[in-house]
Scaffold this motif. Structure first.
Motif, short mmCIF file in Angstrom:
data_model
loop_
_atom_site.label_atom_id
_atom_site.label_comp_id
_atom_site.label_asym_id
_atom_site.label_seq_id
_atom_site.Cartn_x
_atom_site.Cartn_y
_atom_site.Cartn_z
N THR A 1 0.82 -1.22 0.00
CA THR A 1 0.00 0.00 0.00
C THR A 1 0.85 1.27 0.00
OG1 THR A 1 -0.17 -0.22 2.41
CG2 THR A 1 -1.98 -1.09 1.09
N ARG A 2 2.16 1.09 -0.08
CA ARG A 2 3.08 2.23 -0.13
C ARG A 2 4.33 1.80 -0.87
NH1 ARG A 2 6.83 4.47 4.42
NH2 ARG A 2 7.11 6.65 3.85
N LEU A 3 4.94 2.74 -1.60
CA LEU A 3 6.16 2.45 -2.34
C LEU A 3 7.28 3.39 -1.93
CD1 LEU A 3 4.78 2.00 -5.98
CD2 LEU A 3 5.83 0.20 -4.59
N ILE A 4 8.47 2.86 -1.81
CA ILE A 4 9.69 3.65 -1.67
C ILE A 4 10.56 3.28 -2.87
CG2 ILE A 4 11.75 4.09 -0.30
CD1 ILE A 4 10.13 3.24 2.17
N LEU A 5 10.91 4.26 -3.68
CA LEU A 5 11.57 4.02 -4.96
C LEU A 5 12.92 4.73 -5.00
CD1 LEU A 5 8.41 4.68 -7.18
CD2 LEU A 5 9.23 2.48 -6.31
N GLY A 6 13.99 3.96 -5.02
CA GLY A 6 15.34 4.52 -5.14
C GLY A 6 15.73 4.60 -6.59
N ILE A 7 16.17 5.77 -7.07
CA ILE A 7 16.37 5.92 -8.51
C ILE A 7 17.80 6.32 -8.90
CG2 ILE A 7 13.94 6.38 -8.95
CD1 ILE A 7 14.66 9.34 -9.36
N GLY A 8 18.78 6.04 -8.05
CA GLY A 8 20.16 6.33 -8.44
C GLY A 8 20.73 5.27 -9.37
N SER B 1 20.07 4.60 -18.27
CA SER B 1 19.36 5.11 -19.45
C SER B 1 19.04 6.58 -19.37
CB SER B 1 18.06 4.32 -19.64
OG SER B 1 17.14 4.66 -18.62
N THR B 2 18.60 7.10 -20.52
CA THR B 2 18.07 8.46 -20.60
C THR B 2 16.76 8.38 -21.38
OG1 THR B 2 20.37 9.21 -20.72
CG2 THR B 2 18.69 10.87 -21.10
N THR C 1 18.39 18.21 -10.39
CA THR C 1 18.41 18.85 -11.70
C THR C 1 17.06 18.74 -12.40
OG1 THR C 1 19.18 16.81 -12.75
CG2 THR C 1 20.85 18.36 -12.02
N PRO C 2 16.75 19.69 -13.30
CA PRO C 2 15.53 19.59 -14.11
C PRO C 2 15.74 18.56 -15.22
CG PRO C 2 16.80 21.49 -14.78
CD PRO C 2 17.52 20.91 -13.60
N LEU C 3 14.71 18.35 -16.01
CA LEU C 3 14.81 17.38 -17.09
C LEU C 3 15.62 17.90 -18.26
CD1 LEU C 3 13.84 14.63 -18.29
CD2 LEU C 3 11.91 15.89 -19.28
N LEU C 4 15.45 19.17 -18.61
CA LEU C 4 15.96 19.69 -19.87
C LEU C 4 17.01 20.78 -19.69
CD1 LEU C 4 12.45 20.06 -21.57
CD2 LEU C 4 14.04 18.12 -21.77
N GLY C 5 17.71 21.08 -20.79
CA GLY C 5 18.62 22.22 -20.81
C GLY C 5 20.03 21.89 -20.36
N PRO C 6 20.85 22.94 -20.17
CA PRO C 6 22.27 22.76 -19.86
C PRO C 6 22.53 22.12 -18.51
CG PRO C 6 21.64 25.08 -19.74
CD PRO C 6 20.49 24.35 -20.36
N THR C 7 21.54 22.12 -17.62
CA THR C 7 21.70 21.44 -16.32
C THR C 7 20.78 20.23 -16.22
OG1 THR C 7 20.06 22.90 -15.27
CG2 THR C 7 22.37 23.57 -15.16
N GLY C 8 20.29 19.75 -17.37
CA GLY C 8 19.31 18.67 -17.39
C GLY C 8 19.92 17.28 -17.51
N ALA C 9 19.04 16.31 -17.70
CA ALA C 9 19.44 14.90 -17.68
C ALA C 9 20.47 14.57 -18.76
CB ALA C 9 18.20 14.03 -17.86
N ALA C 10 20.25 15.04 -19.98
CA ALA C 10 21.17 14.69 -21.06
C ALA C 10 22.52 15.38 -20.89
CB ALA C 10 20.55 15.07 -22.40
N ALA C 11 22.49 16.69 -20.61
CA ALA C 11 23.73 17.46 -20.54
C ALA C 11 24.61 17.03 -19.36
CB ALA C 11 23.41 18.94 -20.43
N ALA D 1 16.59 13.48 -12.64
CA ALA D 1 17.24 12.35 -11.97
C ALA D 1 17.02 11.06 -12.74
CB ALA D 1 16.70 12.21 -10.55
N ALA D 2 18.05 10.21 -12.76
CA ALA D 2 17.97 8.89 -13.39
C ALA D 2 17.52 8.99 -14.84
CB ALA D 2 17.04 7.97 -12.60
N GLY D 3 18.14 9.89 -15.59
CA GLY D 3 17.83 10.01 -17.01
C GLY D 3 16.41 10.43 -17.30
N GLY D 4 15.80 11.17 -16.35
CA GLY D 4 14.44 11.64 -16.51
C GLY D 4 13.41 10.76 -15.85
N THR D 5 13.83 9.70 -15.17
CA THR D 5 12.87 8.86 -14.46
C THR D 5 12.19 9.64 -13.34
OG1 THR D 5 14.23 6.92 -14.95
CG2 THR D 5 12.58 6.67 -13.23
#
Length: 386
Positions: A133-140, A144-145, A201-211, A254-258
């Protein structure tokens, strides 16, 4: 009687936090057999999160399953069932991305365009089917991206191209998405889902997942603009179906946008180290200790900004308990002023390669050193080098 709380993070790629605790404890007992050792292996949501909960929570149970690894090959893993509590009558499921879709599962064979988070989603689905009834999700430690698209697909979402076919997995398929169908997407459990991540970090831009994280997953520098554009296209398509999707949110990258996909699903992102510490009862253990020992593989200039050793040190200082640091290596730019004693395994072993080759041996040696000196709050900080 001396009570020592051992709360290291994993020494990434070298030894787990639980095994590090065992080696430190053995070394201390070589000198002081009567010591009371309280092991509280730490994690920040990445590798070792399941082990940390399993070690700290009585009656936690590993639930084995087979998932699609980040390269699509079948991979044996497990999620962890924590026993029911007053506010989680069906129990809590802990699922770790590192052990289902993590980069360590690929070895040296990076597949940046094709790696995906399907296995992570399959493990989450298994936990839900198990009645938690509850989830704890570690995403380190993601490989992938894919923006978490593989995870959402495993939970019932459909990502379709212009012809109505399912797009290719991984970052490769994101730009082809024309329709996102969430009619079959599983709902969050009634006790909600907490995402453990220290990445803001955010998803997009120079501080995002891909960069920021794309290069470590195998993308060439020339690939980054295209990956970022694919993520932007995907983000817009997902937001049309799930209004909670916000690519600018802290932790979305985080985690390639996860992190973005989980927030779109309705999960809450929390600081990994602090959340793990609270959930394993580290604060109470520290308050009753004579000494706290923490550490990680590489303690550097970024370690003081929210990583596990820094949080452990803050808890120890708040309780007026001395805290020592044991790290695989201590970088020259690291601020170690919070610690009464600092031990570098690389210095003990003579080199970083030697310490990594046999971390258990050198952690045991560090335990003996700490037992011999028994840092007190008023002692001047010592750094051990050889």
């Amino acid at each position: 009687m001396t009570t020592v709380v051992l709360a290291p993070d994993s020494f990434k790629g070298s030894i787990t936090a639980a095994d590090a605790c065992a080696a430190l404890a053995a070394g201390w007992r070589d000198v002081d057999p009567d010591v009371v050792i309280v092991a509280r292996p730490m994690a920040d949501g990445g590798e070792g999160t399941l082990v940390a909960f399993a070690a700290a929570v009585p009656d936690a149970r590993r639930m084995p399953l087979t998932v699609a690894g980040p390269d699509g090959r079948a991979h044996g893993t497990a999620w962890l069932r924590l026993p029911p509590t007053v506010d989680a009558t069906g129990g809590t499921g802990v699922v770790e991305l590192a052990s289902t879709s993590g980069i360590e599962l690929l070895g040296d064979d990076r597949v940046p365009w094709d790696a995906h988070t399907t296995g992570f989603g399959q493990a989450i689905a298994a936990a839900l089917e198990g009645g938690v009834t509850r989830l704890i999700l570690g995403i380190g430690s993601s490989a992938s991206t894919d923006g978490g698209a593989g995870m959402l697909a495993a939970l019932g979402a459909r990502f379709l191209d212009a012809t109505g076919r399912t797009v290719a997995p991984g970052a490769r398929g994101l730009a082809a998405i024309q329709t996102v169908d969430v009619s079959g997407l599983r709902a969050l459990p009634p006790g909600a889902a907490v995402v453990l991540s220290d990445v803001r970090t955010p998803l997009l831009g120079p501080t995002g997942a891909a960069a920021v994280f794309g290069p470590q997953k195998g993308f060439a520098s020339g690939d980054i603009p295209g990956v970022d554009a694919a993520l932007a296209h995907y983000a817009a398509a997902l937001a049309a179906a799930l209004p909670a999707a916000d690519p600018a949110a802290a932790g979305a990258g985080a985690a390639g946008g996860t992190g973005f996909a989980l927030q779109a699903w309705g999960a809450r992102v929390a600081a990994g180290s602090a959340e793990v510490a609270a959930l394993i009862g580290l604060g109470d253990a520290v308050a009753a200790a004579s000494l706290v020992v923490t550490g990680e593989g590489s303690y550097d200039g970024q370690s003081a900004a929210g990583k596990a050793p820094a949080h452990v040190a803050a808890l120890a200082h708040a309780a007026g308990v001395p805290v020592a640091l044991v790290a695989g290596r201590v970088a020259s730019d690291a601020d170690t002023s919070a610690f009464a004693e600092v031990i570098s395994l690389a210095d003990l072993a003579g080199s970083a390669d030697a310490s990594r080759a046999d971390p258990g041996r050198w952690l045991r040696a560090a335990g003996r050193t700490l037992a011999a000196h028994r840092p007190e709050p008023t002692l001047q900080r010592r750094t051990h080098r050889r």
